[in-house]
Design an enzyme around this catalytic site. Structure first.
Site, PDB file in Angstrom:
ATOM      1  N   TYR A 126       0.825  -1.210   0.000  1.00 22.19           N
ATOM      2  CA  TYR A 126       0.000   0.000   0.000  1.00 22.19           C
ATOM      3  C   TYR A 126       0.859   1.260   0.000  1.00 22.19           C
ATOM      4  O   TYR A 126       0.712   2.122  -0.836  1.00 22.19           O
ATOM      5  CB  TYR A 126      -0.921   0.008   1.226  1.00 22.19           C
ATOM      6  CG  TYR A 126      -2.154  -0.857   1.099  1.00 22.19           C
ATOM      7  CD1 TYR A 126      -2.439  -1.548  -0.073  1.00 22.19           C
ATOM      8  CD2 TYR A 126      -3.031  -0.972   2.160  1.00 22.19           C
ATOM      9  CE1 TYR A 126      -3.574  -2.327  -0.183  1.00 22.19           C
ATOM     10  CE2 TYR A 126      -4.176  -1.758   2.060  1.00 22.19           C
ATOM     11  CZ  TYR A 126      -4.442  -2.430   0.889  1.00 22.19           C
ATOM     12  OH  TYR A 126      -5.569  -3.198   0.792  1.00 22.19           O
ATOM     13  N   ASP A 127       1.743   1.375   0.966  1.00 17.02           N
ATOM     14  CA  ASP A 127       2.560   2.583   1.058  1.00 17.02           C
ATOM     15  C   ASP A 127       3.682   2.330   2.056  1.00 17.02           C
ATOM     16  O   ASP A 127       3.440   2.126   3.245  1.00 17.02           O
ATOM     17  CB  ASP A 127       1.712   3.775   1.513  1.00 17.02           C
ATOM     18  CG  ASP A 127       2.415   5.095   1.315  1.00 17.02           C
ATOM     19  OD1 ASP A 127       3.646   5.141   1.496  1.00 17.02           O
ATOM     20  OD2 ASP A 127       1.742   6.087   0.964  1.00 17.02           O
TER      21      ASP A 127
END
Length: 489
Positions: free
Chosen positions: A288-289
């Site tokens: 995701y990040d």
């Protein structure tokens, strides 16, 4: 010291869209277990009826076919994308045409487009989602029916659950404070759009639209929307937004892109790729990040990771307006990419941000050291601030930071050891597990910051300060700090 020292969340920018990247909350949010092939090989192949209806809708619309390499499935996180065959690294697993994107363009083309033109993009998309959800004959019904009513994101937590994050007596953690701030922001935006759009256009909104509806839509966008796309800063992609996160994937490259549908087509496709090879029956996952902290992951998606570098704490430093040298200090700060208020994210196990000590020394500068603020030093002062200025200045910043950390730590009702014991005992409710994990991480980072400045305070007598460096440059001071005298002949 003429300064205001506060502690705020590292996710203080969460109030503003566009959001950073896609994340996916599960439709049936249960405890998120550690990633394992054993779990993935036991994925259920018969999803519930709403998911089957959703897949049939996509099939009938030509978005997917019998050759599509992934299908929705029940996974440990809730819903996810399950490989139907072996998939190679960087292979496209989905391609969704633009007509199935939900973004500001889709809103503009809808029945409410004429009344949403002046709204923030995310607010207009939120209104669109709410209206379509409440309509009986929405063309998006099959998609909306698989969206969760809530996740374990902290924006859906009750006041009692937020207290669990705090675990403290008189001051909230950064996550709980940020969560409350987000809720206040969403409420203010709702009251504004209710007054300006919803109530004056009752023919378009013939059903009650509540704050809970608006918070739901905000959470959906916060957790599921893709960004960092060519020409698209906020877009929901049905089916692609079922992709889940894996902490074992450490690259964000090649996960998704917008591309043309063909040489002679003006249509656009959203293409989702797998960053790693996947076996048939396993779940397709992405990162995701890499930059989000556990507090941000909990706020956005309702889970945290065990990796130490997901724990961070943000120190907020401010040049006080009452400082007699406020104007000079502000000018110096702005000349070096900072401002009156500066935010510094400290990550567990990592060194302090490069600009933090110079900024601290600037804020604390005064007394005999104030001559460095004169205009003659304006082009060189930052270089001087990157090194200790004086013993008094360095001692002051050490004491202020230690006092602030100790004050924050003293407010917690539990120790790190008590929190670790809770985690070891297991069987925690997912939200309590998040609360314990986040507050433990915050305390560890606070202890780390305190330790850094405590150690620095012990080294004050060994540090080299501005006056000594200046004398050495002039040849008036030896390597050991002794003053050199010349006898006249």
């Amino acid at each position: 010291m003429a300064t205001l020292f506060t502690l705020v969340s590292s996710s203080s920018s969460v109030f503003f869209f566009p959001i950073k990247t896609l994340k996916n909350p599960p439709i049936i949010h249960s405890r998120r277990p550690p990633f394992s092939l054993t779990c993935l090989r036991s994925l259920e192949t018969n999803p519930p009826p709403p998911v089957q209806t959703f897949w049939k809708w996509l099939f009938d619309q030509g978005v997917v076919s019998g050759k599509t390499p992934v299908k929705p499935g029940i996974v440990p996180e809730g819903l996810g994308l399950v490989a139907q065959r072996d998939i190679a690294r960087n292979e496209a697993v989905l391609e969704v045409p633009k007509r199935f994107w939900i973004n500001p363009d889709a809103v503009a083309a809808s029945e409410i487009g004429s009344v949403c033109g002046g709204l923030k993009p995310w607010v207009s998309v939120a209104l669109f989602l709410i209206r379509e959800k409440l309509r009986d004959e929405s063309p998006w019904r099959s998609y909306l029916d698989i969206l969760p009513e809530y996740t374990n994101s902290t924006i859906y937590w009750s006041e009692e659950e937020l207290v669990e994050i705090q675990g403290i007596s008189f001051v909230g953690t950064q996550l709980s404070n940020t969560t409350l701030g987000v809720k206040e922001y969403v409420q203010s935006e709702f009251l504004k759009v209710e007054e300006e759009v919803i109530l004056p256009h009752s023919q378009l909104f013939p059903f009650p639209v509540t704050l809970d509806d608006f918070l739901w839509a905000f959470g959906i966008l916060r957790s599921r929307a893709f960004s960092r796309l060519r020409g698209q800063n906020l877009v929901l992609i049905p089916l692609a937004d079922l992709i889940n996160h894996s902490p074992s994937i450490t690259t964000e490259e090649y996960a998704w892109e917008i591309k043309g549908a063909g040489l002679f087509s003006r249509d656009q496709l959203f293409s989702l790729r797998t960053p790693v090879s996947v076996k048939a029956g396993e779940q397709v996952l992405i990162q995701y990040d890499l930059d989000k902290s556990n507090a941000e992951l909990a706020l956005d998606y309702g889970f945290i990771e065990s990796r130490p570098n997901r724990n961070s704490y943000t120190l907020t430093l401010e040049i006080s307006e009452s400082d007699p040298f406020f104007g000079d200090k502000l000018d110096i700060a702005e000349s070096n990419g900072l401002s009156e208020i500066a935010y510094f994210d400290i990550v567990l196990g990592q060194s302090l941000p490069a600009a933090m000590l110079p900024y601290l020394r600037l804020v604390a500068l005064g007394g005999p050291d104030a001559f460095l603020l004169e205009s003659i030093f304006r082009n060189t002062i930052w270089g001087h601030l990157e090194l200790p200025v004086s013993r008094a200045n360095e001692e002051l910043i050490c004491q202020v930071i230690q006092d602030a950390c100790k004050s924050a730590l003293s407010g917690y009702l539990t120790t790190i050891e008590e929190d670790e014991k809770l985690k070891e005992e297991g069987n925690l409710h997912p939200r309590l597990e998040i609360a314990v994990g986040v507050r433990t991480g915050e305390k560890k980072v606070l202890q780390q910051i305190d330790g850094i400045f405590r150690e620095r305070e012990r080294e004050l007598d060994q540090l080299e300060y501005y006056q000594e460096r200046r004398l050495k440059d002039l040849g008036l001071c030896g390597e050991q700090g002794e003053i050199i005298f010349w006898e006249s002949k």
